[in-house]
Design an enzyme around this catalytic site. Sequence first.
Site, mmCIF file in Angstrom:
data_model
loop_
_atom_site.group_PDB
_atom_site.id
_atom_site.type_symbol
_atom_site.label_atom_id
_atom_site.label_comp_id
_atom_site.label_asym_id
_atom_site.label_seq_id
_atom_site.Cartn_x
_atom_site.Cartn_y
_atom_site.Cartn_z
ATOM 1 N N ASP A 126 0.827 -1.214 0.000
ATOM 2 C CA ASP A 126 0.000 0.000 0.000
ATOM 3 C C ASP A 126 0.863 1.268 0.000
ATOM 4 O O ASP A 126 0.399 2.354 -0.336
ATOM 5 C CB ASP A 126 -0.947 0.016 1.215
ATOM 6 C CG ASP A 126 -0.262 -0.150 2.561
ATOM 7 O OD1 ASP A 126 0.989 -0.145 2.617
ATOM 8 O OD2 ASP A 126 -0.986 -0.281 3.581
ATOM 9 N N GLU A 127 2.144 1.136 0.381
ATOM 10 C CA GLU A 127 2.997 2.333 0.494
ATOM 11 C C GLU A 127 3.246 3.010 -0.852
ATOM 12 O O GLU A 127 3.662 4.162 -0.888
ATOM 13 C CB GLU A 127 4.334 1.980 1.146
ATOM 14 C CG GLU A 127 4.165 1.454 2.543
ATOM 15 C CD GLU A 127 5.330 1.794 3.456
ATOM 16 O OE1 GLU A 127 6.177 2.595 3.074
ATOM 17 O OE2 GLU A 127 5.349 1.243 4.562
ATOM 18 N N TYR A 150 12.048 3.341 0.354
ATOM 19 C CA TYR A 150 11.519 1.975 0.221
ATOM 20 C C TYR A 150 10.290 1.972 -0.691
ATOM 21 O O TYR A 150 10.209 1.213 -1.670
ATOM 22 C CB TYR A 150 11.146 1.394 1.599
ATOM 23 C CG TYR A 150 10.123 0.290 1.499
ATOM 24 C CD1 TYR A 150 10.460 -0.936 0.936
ATOM 25 C CD2 TYR A 150 8.797 0.483 1.923
ATOM 26 C CE1 TYR A 150 9.505 -1.952 0.799
ATOM 27 C CE2 TYR A 150 7.847 -0.512 1.791
ATOM 28 C CZ TYR A 150 8.206 -1.731 1.229
ATOM 29 O OH TYR A 150 7.258 -2.718 1.081
HETATM 30 O O1 DAU Z 1 2.072 -0.968 4.649
HETATM 31 C C1 DAU Z 1 2.804 -2.087 4.165
HETATM 32 C C2 DAU Z 1 4.203 -1.927 4.651
HETATM 33 O O2 DAU Z 1 4.184 -2.137 6.037
HETATM 34 C C3 DAU Z 1 5.194 -2.875 3.999
HETATM 35 O O3 DAU Z 1 5.274 -2.610 2.648
HETATM 36 C C4 DAU Z 1 6.568 -2.678 4.640
HETATM 37 O O4 DAU Z 1 7.496 -3.588 4.091
HETATM 38 C C5 DAU Z 1 6.469 -2.887 6.111
HETATM 39 O O5 DAU Z 1 7.708 -2.639 6.722
HETATM 40 C C6 DAU Z 1 5.405 -1.990 6.702
HETATM 41 O O6 DAU Z 1 5.820 -0.616 6.689
HETATM 42 P P1 DAU Z 1 5.555 0.342 7.940
HETATM 43 O O7 DAU Z 1 6.493 1.468 7.884
HETATM 44 O O8 DAU Z 1 4.101 0.641 8.073
HETATM 45 O O9 DAU Z 1 5.924 -0.723 9.105
HETATM 46 P P2 DAU Z 1 6.781 -0.573 10.452
HETATM 47 O O10 DAU Z 1 6.624 -1.864 11.170
HETATM 48 O O11 DAU Z 1 8.155 -0.105 10.187
HETATM 49 O O12 DAU Z 1 6.015 0.569 11.223
HETATM 50 C C7 DAU Z 1 4.633 0.483 11.513
HETATM 51 C C8 DAU Z 1 4.233 1.772 12.190
HETATM 52 O O13 DAU Z 1 4.872 1.834 13.467
HETATM 53 C C9 DAU Z 1 4.668 3.013 11.453
HETATM 54 O O14 DAU Z 1 3.674 4.021 11.570
HETATM 55 C C10 DAU Z 1 5.931 3.458 12.172
HETATM 56 C C11 DAU Z 1 5.683 3.003 13.593
HETATM 57 N N1 DAU Z 1 6.912 2.638 14.344
HETATM 58 C C12 DAU Z 1 7.742 1.723 13.785
HETATM 59 C C13 DAU Z 1 8.920 1.363 14.404
HETATM 60 C C14 DAU Z 1 9.853 0.357 13.780
HETATM 61 C C15 DAU Z 1 7.195 3.208 15.582
HETATM 62 O O15 DAU Z 1 6.413 4.032 16.111
HETATM 63 N N2 DAU Z 1 8.352 2.853 16.210
HETATM 64 C C16 DAU Z 1 9.252 1.973 15.671
HETATM 65 O O16 DAU Z 1 10.295 1.699 16.300
#
Ligand code: DAU
Length: 340
Positions: A126-127, A150
């Site tokens: 979705d990104e 990304y």
């Molecule tokens: O939406 C689909 C995507 O979801 C995939 O294409 C990506 O490969 C996958 O990594 C994921 O991306 P996000 O950036 O949404 O996922 P992430 O787990 O990194 O972060 C989820 C949410 O949590 C985002 O709003 C950022 C927040 N977050 C993330 C991390 C790692 C925090 O608040 N603290 C953190 O330490």
Amino acid sequence: MKHLLVTGGLGFLGSNFLRWYHRRHRRVKLTNIDCLTYAAGIDNLGNLRSSPEYEEHRVDITNGRRLRSVWPDDPVTVVHFAAETHVDRSLQDAQPFVRTNILGMQNILEMARRNPVRRVIIISTDEVYGATPARGKFREDQPLAPTNPYAASKAGGDLLALAYRQTYNLPINILRSVNVYGPRQYPEKFIPLFITNALNGRELPLYGDGNQQRDWLWVEDFCEAVRRLVNAPQPEHPIYNISAGNQQRNRDVAKTIMRLTDCSPGQLRPVADRPGHDRRYALNDRHFRKEFSWRPKTPWPDGIRKVTAWYRANAAWVKKRQRQSYRSYYRKQYHWRFDE
Ligand code: DAU
């Protein structure tokens, strides 16, 4: 369908999918092309690796010559998972993302052009659409507007795939999913990071105000969607969105994890935001649900409980991932935020 070629089958989505698919189609031959990056693991596949239907090649998809040397001769259905996927890492260094997600994609598409393929399914995200406004959901015809390296590399890969589909009349479909969660996700991602840190008495780094929203899809529901697309003789649309209909604010996810792990409130640490952080993702997946009679089956309270229990029960799996390279990534990503 007799032979399935999966790229990235040792990673989170690829390994969950291979397990799911093999349990339902025992006689289908499986070829897995994976270069075992930091986020993958051979233990992700369990016993499947010793099954006679399974074959594995340790090949980086950016190496066209090596890819050619292992590509099967018989007609295959390809599910292309292999990718660099972590947004925060792409902000530290975008180059591996461009290499794997664009150049690697092009190598896969070239192989599909030069060899008999039944279908190529590209696992996307979705990104690629960028942040969804506070109300509404993006359909598949929404223009692409990625906001981080990304997402831009995935959008580039999607556009290449659509160009190959059009130019060479190849049977290519793109599946764009919302956030997927479940067992065996590398602990740099939000949910496994918060669970493992909570269980180990470490801080939970919540970016910005924590009001960002993500739509969380249970990994087996995701795998079933891919399976249905793989088995479809003639999908109607080139691109499909899939969603969970489970919008959660990050801070609510954090609170739930803290409750499930008996974590002390002091462990939650609001920290500096991710640059260019998309506030919300939400997809309209009407086409997919209608055509494939698919809908997610695992309610969020069950999924988050199950995944928390999985990480609690698999401390050895987590420890193996938290090696030197994880620790240096972690330091670079978080220590200055904790010190601020
Ligand atoms: O939406 C689909 C995507 O979801 C995939 O294409 C990506 O490969 C996958 O990594 C994921 O991306 P996000 O950036 O949404 O996922 P992430 O787990 O990194 O972060 C989820 C949410 O949590 C985002 O709003 C950022 C927040 N977050 C993330 C991390 C790692 C925090 O608040 N603290 C953190 O330490």
